[in-house]
Scaffold this motif. Structure first.
Motif, PDB file in Angstrom:
ATOM      1  N   LEU A 101     -12.409 -16.757  44.330  1.00 36.43           N
ATOM      2  CA  LEU A 101     -11.683 -17.476  43.278  1.00 36.43           C
ATOM      3  C   LEU A 101     -10.211 -17.639  43.630  1.00 36.43           C
ATOM      4  N   GLU A 102      -9.653 -16.669  44.346  1.00 39.45           N
ATOM      5  CA  GLU A 102      -8.242 -16.762  44.696  1.00 39.45           C
ATOM      6  C   GLU A 102      -7.954 -17.812  45.753  1.00 39.45           C
ATOM      7  N   THR A 103      -8.939 -18.103  46.574  1.00 34.64           N
ATOM      8  CA  THR A 103      -8.663 -18.982  47.706  1.00 34.64           C
ATOM      9  C   THR A 103      -9.397 -20.318  47.636  1.00 34.64           C
ATOM     10  N   THR A 104     -10.291 -20.480  46.681  1.00 29.04           N
ATOM     11  CA  THR A 104     -11.101 -21.698  46.639  1.00 29.04           C
ATOM     12  C   THR A 104     -10.523 -22.735  45.696  1.00 29.04           C
ATOM     13  N   LYS A 105     -10.530 -23.960  46.155  1.00 25.87           N
ATOM     14  CA  LYS A 105     -10.192 -25.065  45.286  1.00 25.87           C
ATOM     15  C   LYS A 105     -11.486 -25.822  44.989  1.00 25.87           C
ATOM     16  N   TYR A 106     -11.675 -26.192  43.737  1.00 26.66           N
ATOM     17  CA  TYR A 106     -12.867 -26.940  43.367  1.00 26.66           C
ATOM     18  C   TYR A 106     -12.528 -28.412  43.224  1.00 26.66           C
ATOM     19  N   MET A 107     -13.387 -29.245  43.774  1.00 28.44           N
ATOM     20  CA  MET A 107     -13.231 -30.684  43.600  1.00 28.44           C
ATOM     21  C   MET A 107     -14.387 -31.143  42.719  1.00 28.44           C
ATOM     22  N   PHE A 108     -14.075 -31.371  41.450  1.00 31.27           N
ATOM     23  CA  PHE A 108     -15.111 -31.780  40.508  1.00 31.27           C
ATOM     24  C   PHE A 108     -15.317 -33.287  40.568  1.00 31.27           C
ATOM     25  N   PHE A 109     -16.549 -33.694  40.735  1.00 30.03           N
ATOM     26  CA  PHE A 109     -16.913 -35.111  40.678  1.00 30.03           C
ATOM     27  C   PHE A 109     -17.501 -35.346  39.298  1.00 30.03           C
ATOM     28  N   VAL A 110     -16.807 -36.166  38.510  1.00 24.05           N
ATOM     29  CA  VAL A 110     -17.122 -36.287  37.098  1.00 24.05           C
ATOM     30  C   VAL A 110     -18.056 -37.460  36.824  1.00 24.05           C
ATOM     31  N   PHE A 111     -19.169 -37.163  36.178  1.00 29.75           N
ATOM     32  CA  PHE A 111     -20.104 -38.190  35.713  1.00 29.75           C
ATOM     33  C   PHE A 111     -20.120 -38.135  34.189  1.00 29.75           C
ATOM     34  N   LYS A 112     -19.661 -39.216  33.569  1.00 26.89           N
ATOM     35  CA  LYS A 112     -19.571 -39.232  32.106  1.00 26.89           C
ATOM     36  C   LYS A 112     -20.675 -40.110  31.524  1.00 26.89           C
ATOM     37  N   LYS A 113     -21.384 -39.561  30.539  1.00 32.96           N
ATOM     38  CA  LYS A 113     -22.483 -40.320  29.934  1.00 32.96           C
ATOM     39  C   LYS A 113     -21.932 -41.391  28.995  1.00 32.96           C
ATOM     40  N   THR A 114     -22.327 -42.610  29.244  1.00 32.17           N
ATOM     41  CA  THR A 114     -21.892 -43.735  28.424  1.00 32.17           C
ATOM     42  C   THR A 114     -23.103 -44.631  28.189  1.00 32.17           C
ATOM     43  N   LYS A 115     -23.433 -44.889  26.930  1.00 34.71           N
ATOM     44  CA  LYS A 115     -24.611 -45.698  26.586  1.00 34.71           C
ATOM     45  C   LYS A 115     -25.856 -45.243  27.343  1.00 34.71           C
ATOM     46  N   GLY A 116     -26.064 -43.930  27.353  1.00 27.85           N
ATOM     47  CA  GLY A 116     -27.288 -43.392  27.943  1.00 27.85           C
ATOM     48  C   GLY A 116     -27.285 -43.270  29.451  1.00 27.85           C
ATOM     49  N   GLU A 117     -26.189 -43.671  30.098  1.00 28.88           N
ATOM     50  CA  GLU A 117     -26.156 -43.607  31.558  1.00 28.88           C
ATOM     51  C   GLU A 117     -24.971 -42.782  32.053  1.00 28.88           C
ATOM     52  N   TYR A 118     -25.185 -42.010  33.112  1.00 28.92           N
ATOM     53  CA  TYR A 118     -24.080 -41.249  33.684  1.00 28.92           C
ATOM     54  C   TYR A 118     -23.289 -42.136  34.651  1.00 28.92           C
ATOM     55  N   ILE A 119     -21.989 -42.295  34.350  1.00 27.57           N
ATOM     56  CA  ILE A 119     -21.111 -43.138  35.163  1.00 27.57           C
ATOM     57  C   ILE A 119     -20.148 -42.252  35.958  1.00 27.57           C
ATOM     58  N   PHE A 120     -19.993 -42.530  37.236  1.00 28.68           N
ATOM     59  CA  PHE A 120     -19.035 -41.772  38.041  1.00 28.68           C
ATOM     60  C   PHE A 120     -17.619 -42.184  37.665  1.00 28.68           C
ATOM     61  N   LYS A 121     -16.828 -41.228  37.220  1.00 29.50           N
ATOM     62  CA  LYS A 121     -15.500 -41.553  36.685  1.00 29.50           C
ATOM     63  C   LYS A 121     -14.348 -41.136  37.595  1.00 29.50           C
TER      64      LYS A 121
END
Length: 460
Positions: free
Chosen positions: A339-359
């Motif tokens: 946890l001290e040394t790791t960086k997380y790169m979150f790839f966000v998928f947001k649900k819109t009208k029933g579909e997950y969109i890459f944001k």
DNA sequence: GCATGATCATGC
DNA sequence: GCATGATCATGC
């Protein structure tokens, strides 16, 4: 004959090569240079090598070890990990960051550059349960940053750290902020604090370092195991960050379905979004396993945000081994180090009208205050449950309740199963008292979905 | 609705 | 066969 600090580049190379195959003990016994032995036991192996192989006394640290050659000597361990691969054992600690002065300089005029632009590396193989002085030096390499393929990234990292000082945020610096060149804590304990120029808050004393993950890639490149690592940057002059934002911009706004069609993937896997992001980067293996992500210790994770803004699922880590966990202290635990040394790169998928969109993406690392409080409590509770054999709390209708720290009692993280199914088990160091089990369903640490929710407000 | 235990598909 | 990234399923 010249000696000690006055050796030139060729002499340093000859002496370095002569050390290969020798243990520290061998070198001490040969002792070809005249030195003063007083206080020889104070330092680590690096200092012994400096003293006995090169005849250098502990110096002021403001200059490279060899002057006027301008070469810094570093002795550093690597180890063999499971599966036979090689890995650095530690980060390579460089000079302490002088918050009050270093910000005044440009990269090439900096104290960091003056001291570390040319480093003579001596690698020794660390092995468990072995006397320190018997470790053997196996490889050497002159690291000339000016000619290094990673120079641009290292300069970007240096600038990032300096900018934090200029912004009066030296106290918020984290080793996970940067890719290859990090700022690690340095000092006896958390009370080793220093003043900073643009804020009255005292900041942790830190040193520049090459992160363990970066050192691991150097080990694999110059010692072994390098060939099978796939690169993200293929035939582009972009820096890592530039390339990432290009890829993100290219696919931003596309739905999971569209991306599956575009990449010709038909799958019902739970990690489908994770498969998609590898393909976005044109990576055949997993994105997490590529050279750049490994070197910078960046872990890509996919996140699904529901239409109401909620994040349904917590974030899993690889399953831990009960037997290994109880051989660690919190201070040197895998989890804390990670946890001290790791960086997380979150790839966000947001649900819109029933579909997950890459944001888009969000970079994040866990603040140290959370690691040292909530995470520590959770880790210690997990440790206690395992070491005392108090894992199972109760069994109803075949469902076992455990004493592992749950989501409701810790605001940051918890412990839950992680395996193929309940029969996917790992051995226990102490038999479970209630059930007598000597092995138990694999578990792992999870970061609470509630805890990370606020990170993604900008995507709502 | 949420917390917790359980499980799935993939790739090597 | 196994580790991994991730989501499903259920009872309170």
């Amino acid at each position: 004959m010249k000696k000690g600090r006055l050796y030139n580049k060729q002499e340093i190379e000859i002496i370095s090569k002569s050390a290969i195959g020798k243990s520290i003990e061998d070198i001490m016994n040969e002792e070809v240079v005249t030195i003063d032995n007083s206080g020889v036991n104070k330092g680590g192996l690096g200092q012994l090598v400096e003293q006995y192989l090169f005849g250098i006394q502990n110096n002021s640290e403001s200059e490279p070890d060899f002057m006027p050659a301008g070469i810094e000597l570093k002795v550093t361990p690597y180890k063999r990990i499971k599966g036979g691969k090689l890995s650095a054992k530690e980060r390579l600690v460089l000079n302490i960051i002088n918050y009050m002065d270093e910000w005044k300089n440009d990269f090439k005029d900096s104290h960091f550059w003056f001291k570390n632009n040319t480093i003579q590396l001596l690698w020794y193989l660390w092995e468990p349960n072995k006397d320190n002085k018997k470790f053997k030096i196996t490889h050497e390499k002159l690291l000339e940053l000016a000619k290094n393929e990673d120079l641009e990234q290292i300069e970007e990292d240096w600038n990032y750290i300096i900018q934090k000082i200029k912004d009066g945020k030296a106290h918020e610096i984290s080793e996970a902020d940067t890719m290859y060149l990090g700022a690690c804590t340095k000092g006896a304990n958390a009370s080793s604090k220093r003043e900073q120029p643009f804020n009255d808050i005292l900041a942790m004393q830190r040193a520049f370092c090459f992160k363990t993950s970066y050192m691991t890639q150097l080990v694999r490149k110059y010692i072994g195991d390098y060939s099978d690592v796939e690169k993200v940057l293929k035939g582009t002059k972009d820096t890592f960050n530039q390339y990432v934002s290009e890829v993100v911009n290219k696919y931003k706004g596309k739905s999971q379905k569209e991306l599956m069609r575009e990449f010709n993937i038909d799958s019902k896997a739970k990690n489908i979004n994770s498969m998609l992001i590898s393909r976005m980067f044109n990576v055949q293996s997993k994105l997490a396993d590529t050279e750049e992500f490994q070197k910078a210790n960046i872990i890509p994770k996919t996140i699904r945000i529901e239409e109401n803004g909620r994040i349904k699922e917590s974030i899993s880590f690889p399953a831990f081994k009960y037997t290994e966990l109880i051989n660690q202290n919190w201070e040197d635990s895998d989890l804390r180090e990670q946890l001290e040394t790791t960086k997380y790169m979150f790839f966000v998928f947001k649900k819109t009208k029933g579909e997950y969109i890459f944001k888009g993406i969000k970079l994040w690392n866990m603040p140290e205050t959370d690691i040292e409080t909530s995470v520590m409590e959770m880790w210690k509770k997990t440790y206690n449950a395992i070491s005392t054999g108090n894992i199972v709390k109760s069994i109803t209708n075949g469902i076992r309740k455990t004493n592992f720290p749950g989501m409701s009692e810790n605001e940051v993280c918890h412990v839950r199963p992680h395996g193929r199914n309940a029969k996917d088990t790992a051995p226990l160091p102490v038999a479970d008292k209630l059930t007598g089990a000597t092995k138990y369903t694999k578990h792992c640490f999870w970061i609470n979905n509630k805890y990370i929710k606020d990170l993604f407000i900008e995507f709502n």
